[in-house]
Scaffold this motif. Structure first.
Motif, PDB file in Angstrom:
ATOM      1  N   ASN A  51       0.839  -1.197   0.000  1.00 30.07           N
ATOM      2  CA  ASN A  51       0.000   0.000   0.000  1.00 30.07           C
ATOM      3  C   ASN A  51       0.876   1.249   0.000  1.00 30.07           C
ATOM      4  OD1 ASN A  51      -2.999  -0.963   0.655  1.00 30.07           O
ATOM      5  ND2 ASN A  51      -1.600  -2.170   1.900  1.00 30.07           N
ATOM      6  N   ASP A  52       0.355   2.299  -0.632  1.00 29.64           N
ATOM      7  CA  ASP A  52       1.057   3.577  -0.551  1.00 29.64           C
ATOM      8  C   ASP A  52       0.657   4.292   0.739  1.00 29.64           C
ATOM      9  OD1 ASP A  52      -1.498   4.543  -1.008  1.00 29.64           O
ATOM     10  OD2 ASP A  52      -1.112   5.110  -3.092  1.00 29.64           O
ATOM     11  N   LEU A  53       1.261   5.458   0.978  1.00 33.23           N
ATOM     12  CA  LEU A  53       1.015   6.170   2.234  1.00 33.23           C
ATOM     13  C   LEU A  53      -0.455   6.542   2.390  1.00 33.23           C
ATOM     14  CD1 LEU A  53       2.223   7.383   4.780  1.00 33.23           C
ATOM     15  CD2 LEU A  53       2.709   9.473   3.510  1.00 33.23           C
ATOM     16  N   SER A  54      -1.074   6.967   1.285  1.00 33.56           N
ATOM     17  CA  SER A  54      -2.493   7.330   1.337  1.00 33.56           C
ATOM     18  C   SER A  54      -3.352   6.128   1.700  1.00 33.56           C
ATOM     19  CB  SER A  54      -2.928   7.898  -0.022  1.00 33.56           C
ATOM     20  OG  SER A  54      -4.315   8.153  -0.039  1.00 33.56           O
ATOM     21  N   GLY A  55      -3.026   4.962   1.113  1.00 31.50           N
ATOM     22  CA  GLY A  55      -3.790   3.753   1.413  1.00 31.50           C
ATOM     23  C   GLY A  55      -3.624   3.311   2.853  1.00 31.50           C
ATOM     24  N   ILE A  56      -2.415   3.478   3.385  1.00 29.97           N
ATOM     25  CA  ILE A  56      -2.164   3.112   4.781  1.00 29.97           C
ATOM     26  C   ILE A  56      -2.990   3.991   5.720  1.00 29.97           C
ATOM     27  CG2 ILE A  56      -0.417   3.079   6.603  1.00 29.97           C
ATOM     28  CD1 ILE A  56       1.631   2.369   4.422  1.00 29.97           C
ATOM     29  N   ALA A 154     -17.013   4.571  -8.787  1.00 27.06           N
ATOM     30  CA  ALA A 154     -15.594   4.894  -8.583  1.00 27.06           C
ATOM     31  C   ALA A 154     -15.323   5.260  -7.123  1.00 27.06           C
ATOM     32  CB  ALA A 154     -15.187   6.048  -9.501  1.00 27.06           C
ATOM     33  N   ASN A 155     -16.226   6.033  -6.525  1.00 29.69           N
ATOM     34  CA  ASN A 155     -16.064   6.417  -5.121  1.00 29.69           C
ATOM     35  C   ASN A 155     -16.117   5.194  -4.205  1.00 29.69           C
ATOM     36  OD1 ASN A 155     -15.892   9.099  -5.830  1.00 29.69           O
ATOM     37  ND2 ASN A 155     -18.024   9.562  -5.383  1.00 29.69           N
ATOM     38  N   LEU A 156     -17.041   4.281  -4.505  1.00 31.70           N
ATOM     39  CA  LEU A 156     -17.170   3.076  -3.683  1.00 31.70           C
ATOM     40  C   LEU A 156     -15.929   2.196  -3.834  1.00 31.70           C
ATOM     41  CD1 LEU A 156     -18.879   1.316  -1.821  1.00 31.70           C
ATOM     42  CD2 LEU A 156     -19.929   0.289  -3.848  1.00 31.70           C
ATOM     43  N   HIS A 157     -15.435   2.083  -5.055  1.00 33.36           N
ATOM     44  CA  HIS A 157     -14.233   1.280  -5.297  1.00 33.36           C
ATOM     45  C   HIS A 157     -13.054   1.834  -4.493  1.00 33.36           C
ATOM     46  CE1 HIS A 157     -11.312  -1.169  -7.460  1.00 33.36           C
ATOM     47  NE2 HIS A 157     -10.592  -0.075  -7.642  1.00 33.36           N
ATOM     48  N   LEU A 160     -13.507   1.182  -0.698  1.00 31.68           N
ATOM     49  CA  LEU A 160     -13.339  -0.211  -0.291  1.00 31.68           C
ATOM     50  C   LEU A 160     -11.879  -0.660  -0.274  1.00 31.68           C
ATOM     51  CD1 LEU A 160     -16.331  -1.926  -2.130  1.00 31.68           C
ATOM     52  CD2 LEU A 160     -16.058  -1.630   0.338  1.00 31.68           C
ATOM     53  N   HIS A 161     -10.962   0.253  -0.622  1.00 33.35           N
ATOM     54  CA  HIS A 161      -9.541  -0.119  -0.641  1.00 33.35           C
ATOM     55  C   HIS A 161      -9.087  -0.632   0.722  1.00 33.35           C
ATOM     56  CE1 HIS A 161      -5.226   0.062  -1.447  1.00 33.35           C
ATOM     57  NE2 HIS A 161      -5.103   0.656  -0.267  1.00 33.35           N
ATOM     58  N   SER A 162      -9.533   0.013   1.783  1.00 36.79           N
ATOM     59  CA  SER A 162      -9.114  -0.386   3.128  1.00 36.79           C
ATOM     60  C   SER A 162      -9.584  -1.797   3.453  1.00 36.79           C
ATOM     61  CB  SER A 162      -9.640   0.602   4.163  1.00 36.79           C
ATOM     62  OG  SER A 162     -11.042   0.736   4.062  1.00 36.79           O
ATOM     63  N   HIS A 164     -10.201  -4.195   1.257  1.00 35.31           N
ATOM     64  CA  HIS A 164      -9.414  -5.126   0.448  1.00 35.31           C
ATOM     65  C   HIS A 164      -8.017  -5.324   1.053  1.00 35.31           C
ATOM     66  CE1 HIS A 164     -12.640  -5.116  -2.282  1.00 35.31           C
ATOM     67  NE2 HIS A 164     -12.348  -4.021  -2.952  1.00 35.31           N
ATOM     68  N   ALA A 165      -7.444  -4.241   1.560  1.00 40.27           N
ATOM     69  CA  ALA A 165      -6.112  -4.334   2.164  1.00 40.27           C
ATOM     70  C   ALA A 165      -6.133  -5.225   3.400  1.00 40.27           C
ATOM     71  CB  ALA A 165      -5.612  -2.932   2.526  1.00 40.27           C
ATOM     72  N   MET A 166      -7.163  -5.070   4.222  1.00 41.73           N
ATOM     73  CA  MET A 166      -7.283  -5.901   5.419  1.00 41.73           C
ATOM     74  C   MET A 166      -7.537  -7.358   5.054  1.00 41.73           C
ATOM     75  SD  MET A 166      -6.925  -4.108   8.270  1.00 41.73           S
ATOM     76  CE  MET A 166      -7.903  -4.838   9.573  1.00 41.73           C
ATOM     77  N   THR A 167      -8.319  -7.589   4.008  1.00 35.79           N
ATOM     78  CA  THR A 167      -8.590  -8.955   3.566  1.00 35.79           C
ATOM     79  C   THR A 167      -7.309  -9.634   3.097  1.00 35.79           C
ATOM     80  OG1 THR A 167     -10.855  -8.375   2.901  1.00 35.79           O
ATOM     81  CG2 THR A 167      -9.908 -10.362   1.941  1.00 35.79           C
ATOM     82  N   ALA A 168      -6.463  -8.884   2.392  1.00 37.19           N
ATOM     83  CA  ALA A 168      -5.187  -9.437   1.922  1.00 37.19           C
ATOM     84  C   ALA A 168      -4.308  -9.852   3.097  1.00 37.19           C
ATOM     85  CB  ALA A 168      -4.464  -8.408   1.044  1.00 37.19           C
TER      86      ALA A 168
END
Length: 289
Positions: A51-56, A154-157, A160-162, A164-168
């Motif tokens: 993840n990038d800083l924004s995603g974190i 697009a907004n929902l996608h 939902l990044h967070s 997906h990151a937790m699921t990974a």
């Protein structure tokens, strides 16, 4: 609150059941700090790499949703319908007067009545952009609905990044637990000359790694990811409501009908009753008068 109750229930049932069956908690507690350092540290490192800083930052912020629940409450949906009612009615009575509200919503007397909605940048942008487009003669209902649909998707996608990151991370934890367990076995094999009592404790400590990886994956991180996804999707209904009402407005339905379309498309647990909404709209009309 319900999230905290769930976590407590997991720990009490798992460790309480183990202790009630005669298991020795001391073996787990002795190995737990080292196993957690290996598994938790590796999981954190994998999370940072992927993840990038924004995603974190986004993911860490969204963890709070597990305990807070959806941002938008039933009264917020009623406020949104009242806000849209005022804006649509003004747009039809005096389109020029509407411009000052949608161009500077932070200074608008109408938007200021609903501070929680005003504080949400995406909700305000969605309302103002759509009304502005209509004032510029981009008012084909089907085209506008398609544009709004893509924007909301697009907004929902992105939101939902967070999840997906937790699921990974949840998917990786059992394997990382095996890694920690293998290292424990290697350590045990290096002490093969020790008596069985000591070897038994060392093997038990090694197996704590497997236990911890699976426990964190399916008992903590996985449920967190699922709850975050549910809350984000639940909040998405609020923005869908904006689309439904404003598209109905472009179909030139009566203002009350536009609002009723929105009310009908509100999820049942958040939907205001017809009479409650009527009372709220009467107050809006009386204030405007």
């Amino acid at each position: 609150m319900i999230g905290i109750v769930g976590i407590l229930l997991i720990f009490i049932m798992v460790f309480g059941g183990y202790a009630a069956a005669g298991g020795k908690i001391a073996i787990i507690m002795k190995s737990l700090p080292f196993e957690f350092m290996m598994i938790g540290g590796a999981a954190t490192g994998a999370f940072v790499i992927s993840n990038d800083l924004s995603g974190i930052k986004h993911t860490l912020k969204d963890i709070g949703k597990v305990f807070k629940g959806p941002k938008w409450k039933p009264e917020d949906y009623k406020d949104l319908l009242c806000l849209l009612f005022e804006l649509i009615r003004l747009a039809r009575q005096n389109p020029v007067a509407l411009e000052e509200h949608i161009e500077a919503p932070e200074n608008s007397l109408i938007f200021s009545k609903y501070p929680k909605i005003l504080a949400d940048k995406e909700a305000i942008a969605l309302i103002c952009d759509t009304l502005r487009s209509a004032s510029m003669s981009y008012d084909d209902p089907h085209q506008v609905e398609e544009v709004l649909e893509k924007r909301l998707e697009a907004n929902l996608h992105h939101a939902l990044h967070s999840s997906h990151a937790m699921t990974a991370i949840s998917d990786a934890l059992p394997a990382l637990g095996i890694v920690a367990a293998v290292l424990g076995v290697i350590k045990t094999m290096a002490s093969i000359d020790q008596p069985p009592e000591i070897l038994g404790k060392m093997i038990g400590g090694a197996l704590v790694g497997t236990f911890l990886g699976v426990f964190l994956a399916y008992g903590i991180v996985g449920p967190f990811a699922r709850k975050m996804k549910d809350v984000i999707e639940e909040d998405g209904h609020f923005y869908n409501l904006v689309r439904e009402v404003l598209v109905a407005n472009l179909h030139n339905h009566a203002t009350n009908i536009c609002i009723e379309v929105g009310r009908q498309n509100t999820p049942g647990r958040y939907r205001p009753s017809f009479s409650d909404l009527e009372e709220a709209l009467k107050e809006v009309k009386s204030e405007a008068a």
